[in-house]
Write a protein that holds these residues in place. Structure first.
Motif, mmCIF file in Angstrom:
data_model
loop_
_atom_site.group_PDB
_atom_site.id
_atom_site.type_symbol
_atom_site.label_atom_id
_atom_site.label_comp_id
_atom_site.label_asym_id
_atom_site.label_seq_id
_atom_site.Cartn_x
_atom_site.Cartn_y
_atom_site.Cartn_z
ATOM 1 N N GLU A 240 0.560 -1.437 -0.387
ATOM 2 C CA GLU A 240 -0.028 -0.270 0.041
ATOM 3 C C GLU A 240 0.789 1.217 0.018
ATOM 4 O O GLU A 240 0.837 1.523 0.962
ATOM 5 N N PRO A 241 1.647 1.541 -1.586
ATOM 6 C CA PRO A 241 2.831 2.838 -1.151
ATOM 7 C C PRO A 241 1.952 3.826 -0.319
ATOM 8 O O PRO A 241 2.444 4.906 -0.505
ATOM 9 N N ASP A 242 0.519 4.300 -0.768
ATOM 10 C CA ASP A 242 0.393 5.417 -0.479
ATOM 11 C C ASP A 242 0.285 5.786 0.752
ATOM 12 O O ASP A 242 -0.031 6.732 1.012
ATOM 13 N N LEU A 243 -0.135 4.993 1.783
ATOM 14 C CA LEU A 243 0.241 5.083 3.349
ATOM 15 C C LEU A 243 1.792 5.436 3.302
ATOM 16 O O LEU A 243 1.504 6.025 5.012
ATOM 17 N N TYR A 244 1.890 4.989 2.999
ATOM 18 C CA TYR A 244 4.243 5.541 3.400
ATOM 19 C C TYR A 244 4.301 7.329 2.892
ATOM 20 O O TYR A 244 5.388 7.293 2.436
ATOM 21 N N LEU A 245 3.316 7.979 1.950
ATOM 22 C CA LEU A 245 4.322 9.045 0.957
ATOM 23 C C LEU A 245 4.177 10.402 2.243
ATOM 24 O O LEU A 245 5.543 10.810 1.445
ATOM 25 N N SER A 246 4.159 10.512 3.482
ATOM 26 C CA SER A 246 5.329 11.439 4.201
ATOM 27 C C SER A 246 6.228 11.014 4.555
ATOM 28 O O SER A 246 7.519 11.555 4.119
ATOM 29 N N GLN A 247 6.375 9.788 4.586
ATOM 30 C CA GLN A 247 7.564 9.702 4.946
ATOM 31 C C GLN A 247 8.694 9.552 3.353
ATOM 32 O O GLN A 247 9.930 9.393 3.680
ATOM 33 N N VAL A 248 8.262 9.421 2.768
ATOM 34 C CA VAL A 248 8.896 9.385 1.318
ATOM 35 C C VAL A 248 8.997 10.779 1.414
ATOM 36 O O VAL A 248 10.663 11.023 0.927
ATOM 37 N N ARG A 249 8.240 11.871 1.453
ATOM 38 C CA ARG A 249 8.537 13.221 1.178
ATOM 39 C C ARG A 249 9.659 13.808 2.299
ATOM 40 O O ARG A 249 10.296 14.095 1.689
ATOM 41 N N PHE B 68 9.431 9.993 -8.025
ATOM 42 C CA PHE B 68 9.086 9.243 -7.272
ATOM 43 C C PHE B 68 8.842 8.112 -8.088
ATOM 44 O O PHE B 68 8.203 8.353 -9.144
ATOM 45 N N GLY B 69 8.357 6.191 -7.865
ATOM 46 C CA GLY B 69 8.242 5.508 -8.692
ATOM 47 C C GLY B 69 7.822 4.519 -7.720
ATOM 48 O O GLY B 69 7.873 4.507 -7.227
ATOM 49 N N ALA B 70 6.474 4.103 -8.281
ATOM 50 C CA ALA B 70 5.916 2.283 -7.869
ATOM 51 C C ALA B 70 5.136 1.455 -8.991
ATOM 52 O O ALA B 70 5.694 2.003 -9.944
ATOM 53 N N LEU B 71 5.517 0.442 -8.221
ATOM 54 C CA LEU B 71 4.787 -0.626 -9.419
ATOM 55 C C LEU B 71 3.475 -1.421 -8.172
ATOM 56 O O LEU B 71 4.157 -1.420 -7.047
ATOM 57 N N VAL B 72 2.326 -1.092 -8.659
ATOM 58 C CA VAL B 72 1.286 -2.130 -7.750
ATOM 59 C C VAL B 72 0.620 -2.214 -8.810
ATOM 60 O O VAL B 72 0.117 -2.888 -10.112
ATOM 61 N N PRO B 73 -0.064 -4.316 -8.207
ATOM 62 C CA PRO B 73 -0.284 -4.748 -8.877
ATOM 63 C C PRO B 73 -2.200 -4.608 -9.810
ATOM 64 O O PRO B 73 -2.753 -4.815 -10.795
ATOM 65 N N THR B 74 -2.478 -3.395 -8.255
ATOM 66 C CA THR B 74 -3.735 -3.891 -8.961
ATOM 67 C C THR B 74 -4.861 -2.151 -9.330
ATOM 68 O O THR B 74 -4.049 -1.669 -9.143
ATOM 69 N N ALA B 75 -5.897 -2.036 -10.147
ATOM 70 C CA ALA B 75 -6.940 -0.563 -10.711
ATOM 71 C C ALA B 75 -7.103 0.025 -9.495
ATOM 72 O O ALA B 75 -6.326 0.967 -9.151
ATOM 73 N N ASN B 76 -7.601 -0.501 -7.994
ATOM 74 C CA ASN B 76 -7.090 0.585 -7.156
ATOM 75 C C ASN B 76 -6.207 0.367 -6.082
ATOM 76 O O ASN B 76 -6.760 1.832 -5.799
ATOM 77 N N GLN B 77 -4.831 0.080 -6.159
ATOM 78 C CA GLN B 77 -4.038 0.771 -6.051
ATOM 79 C C GLN B 77 -3.577 1.558 -6.088
ATOM 80 O O GLN B 77 -3.058 2.766 -5.783
ATOM 81 N N VAL B 78 -3.810 1.964 -7.762
ATOM 82 C CA VAL B 78 -3.328 3.051 -8.727
ATOM 83 C C VAL B 78 -4.437 3.674 -7.989
ATOM 84 O O VAL B 78 -4.385 5.251 -8.432
ATOM 85 N N SER B 79 -5.568 4.001 -7.927
ATOM 86 C CA SER B 79 -6.213 5.567 -7.951
ATOM 87 C C SER B 79 -5.848 5.640 -6.796
ATOM 88 O O SER B 79 -6.137 6.502 -6.677
ATOM 89 N N ALA B 80 -5.491 4.543 -5.623
ATOM 90 C CA ALA B 80 -5.640 4.868 -4.163
ATOM 91 C C ALA B 80 -3.952 5.974 -3.785
ATOM 92 O O ALA B 80 -4.048 6.933 -3.363
ATOM 93 N N LEU B 81 -3.517 5.425 -4.843
ATOM 94 C CA LEU B 81 -1.890 6.132 -4.901
ATOM 95 C C LEU B 81 -2.078 7.658 -5.150
ATOM 96 O O LEU B 81 -1.473 8.085 -5.225
ATOM 97 N N LEU B 82 -2.844 7.656 -6.473
ATOM 98 C CA LEU B 82 -3.175 8.592 -7.556
ATOM 99 C C LEU B 82 -3.256 9.680 -6.198
ATOM 100 O O LEU B 82 -2.962 10.519 -6.233
#
Lengths: 257, 257, 257, 257
Positions: free
Chosen positions: B175-184, B193-207
């Motif tokens: 769930e890469p979207d959960l760690y964006l403050s750490q990323v920043r 920044f780059g990421a690979l996620v397997p599902t469309a739902n994860q893409v939406s959450a990350l966007l």
């Protein structure tokens, strides 16, 4: 936080996703579709921040990616796209220090990817028959300070290559199958051969040539890149995409005795 | 002509396209599906030539490509394939000297591509929560002599990254979207920044996360690689292909004030 | 050899691949980009032969395919393309005699494929909320003499469908998941349900609805059509293609007790 | 609510998505991987409901789609898949009443789609050189009660076709370019020609033949079908897919004088 300074290669990204790449030089100006920007005004500005044109239009100040550099070059020919050149780097082990030949410089799009992958110790020997294309590629590479890692040669590869025992050799020429004996003279035994050809007929001709010249580990592949609209609540691919750039062919010359 | 010598990383390619990667070491043996081969018998043999197993089965003696290394690692998890990792290198400007973070080492497939791209001066800081995966990745990287360019850290990235101002950061976590403050906190303003996620739902959450954390220049894409049978008189794609590995997401953090 | 006669539906195909579809009517004229043609001059001309405009430009005189009819309709909305509608026919067993509902007539592109598949004994009940689209579809279907096999209804499907026990029901509306109870009332138990939705989010929403309303045999798929240039000595795909029209979703309502 | 009765063609769909197609006949039994089911026990059962095997394993009782029928036939050869056959129907205007020739019956997969599209008034004249394949196709079509709409002919098409002025002709044979004069004798001027060939070389050969035999409106295309996993919270394509079945070629014979 890093700031822009003289000599930096920068990307200005408009709110409308328009991109401008510049080398920061005192006294110069960048003219955009939304007003001009003085290079001097960019010096000292934080990378990752915003600046505005004289018309007040905002741009993000970023460093360009290799992808940005490739897509942004002055094109006088069909280029090799990042979707292919990234794969080429891994299939042909093009890493820091590699010495390789590129046949068919064109506008220099692949040359950029190759040069950035092999620098600082490696070298790209890039052959091109047309003088006008050599000029275009020289300008494109010079602007990115990549010329130290590239040796451009205006030559018909019919006459052969100057180098021997190079680790890898990539061809982007019309009839690569005609030059396989020249390839064998330059490429180390067991080295990495790659080519991009646009038509299926060329793939067949090249495969025939490679098989008769003792190349093994043949691979033919094509890469499709599909972009999505970045709207999280309405995720969907873009309506249209590039359907074809070329077929990639890889092989390795061996000794059969 | 180059010959194989102690310490070399080699690829033995069977006539049936089976591949074996080995580090040449005195006294060792390679056991294949067609008989064994003594490392000592390989020393001094020309690269690009043929050798045979004790059963007389012929193998070509080659150097492995980065692609070979990635596809050949011991896998304990889904890996990132060369079709994606090559594109990642260009989209995120991962070149000799780059300092970057990888979150989600897994078996180390992407780590290999990253390490070979940044060496010798660059560094990959690679985070992985699971100790067993750290062990797998360590073995995979060690065998390829890539550990000097990688710092593996067994850590839940919830706790943040040790590095600051890295030029690039790639995530392959659930769930890469959960760690964006750490990323920043770790990624330089304007970095890649780059990421690979397997599902469309994860893409939406990350966007959604990227948009709310002031990332711009968003790209979502997928890469399809189609192989062809290498028979010149009957050129056609393979019957089946990998249809999906994951969606690639790229973005750049900016300052909005 | 067949000749063109009054009332025939014809395709005029220019040398430049421009297409004109007409219903042959005495006294009328077809205006093309290369001059006009009198319908009267076409009567008695052999199908498969050539005729010329008043400017001497040659056209082939052909019968249009269903594909030609669909691609040639007056479009006031995004249409469903033949690549999808052909697959829909087979997935939903739409054959001569089938009675089915279409929700979301739009310009009537799919309606043409459905009507031609079920005629003469079958019937397409096609619902559309917007009166202007009903008008467009009526004109498109009338011109092709397909109205006898279609019953167009200007209605918000929120209010339900008039028919019961239809064999198949296809939805091309914005939020198909909102109307699944109406679908269940109209579609025969065990019947064929299909839908086309443009976004991944809609697919997820529809799958959730279908699973909670006792639909089984779920399928989600997308169809990519890639055209090639028809030059035998330089066979290659077209440079660009349609990358996305929509996701197809199929399911079958069952009784769970 | 419809119930199953003697003579019905039915689909039993297991919870694990296994499919069994049967023609309901008194006294017969269906043997599944999860126990057997007596046909007599199915009679009178509601379509869309559930039944159980003698081991208590539940199956849904449904009518098969054309897609189910095609995918479920006994295969003794490579078949033409619904992703292609649906598109063929629309490109070649195969509608109720059409008279057409199929060259290369094979197992009869395309024949099923064609027969169901043209019935009851149309006819498919299907030619096949191999007697054993004629037998397979006969059994496949007979079981689906489609033989009344198909005339199977065991013949080498080198000898030509019996029919004249057919509206459409589809070829699925090894070297379709060798039979174009036979095609021209059977196919109406201006009619619909289609073919499926597996290799790029065959496409080139066929295009050459079509161009020299006065065919126009050439199209070469390939269709890719990508399935998704139907998990709404984790929407993603299946891991693998069919990468290639064949290239579709369409054209129309015209008179050039």
């Amino acid at each position: 936080m890093a700031v822009a300074k003289e000599g930096d290669l920068l990307l200005l990204l408009g709110r409308d996703s328009k991109r401008f790449i510049l080398r920061l030089s005192p006294g110069e100006e960048l003219h955009t579709h939304r007003g001009f920007i003085k290079h001097d005004d960019l010096m000292g500005q934080p990378v990752g921040g915003q600046i505005t044109s004289h018309l007040g239009y905002p741009f993000y100040l970023l460093r360009p990616s290799t992808h940005d550099l490739i897509m942004n070059i002055k094109r006088e020919s069909q280029i090799i796209y990042p979707k292919e050149s990234g794969y080429v780097l891994l299939k042909m082990s093009i890493v820091p220090g590699t010495r390789l030949i590129e046949a068919g410089t064109g506008s220099g799009a692949l040359t950029i990817a190759l040069a950035q992958a092999v620098m600082p110790a490696g070298k790209v020997y890039s052959y091109e028959r047309r003088e006008d294309m050599i000029d275009v590629a020289t300008r494109n590479l010079s602007r990115l300070d990549l010329l130290p890692y590239v040796e451009l040669k205006c030559r018909d590869i019919e006459e052969g290559f100057d180098e021997k025992e190079v680790e890898a050799l990539f061809m982007d020429v019309r009839e690569p199958d005609l030059y396989l004996s020249q390839v064998r003279e330059a490429l180390a035994e067991g080295g990495f051969f790659g080519a991009l050809v646009p038509t299926a007929n060329q793939v067949s001709a090249l495969l025939r040539g490679l098989q008769s010249e003792s190349f093994v580990d043949l691979e033919v592949s094509e890469i499709l890149l599909r972009h999505y609209k970045t709207v999280p609540a309405r995720l969907r691919p873009e309506d249209r995409m590039v359907a074809h750039t070329g077929y990639l062919v890889f092989a390795r010359p061996v000794s059969e005795e």
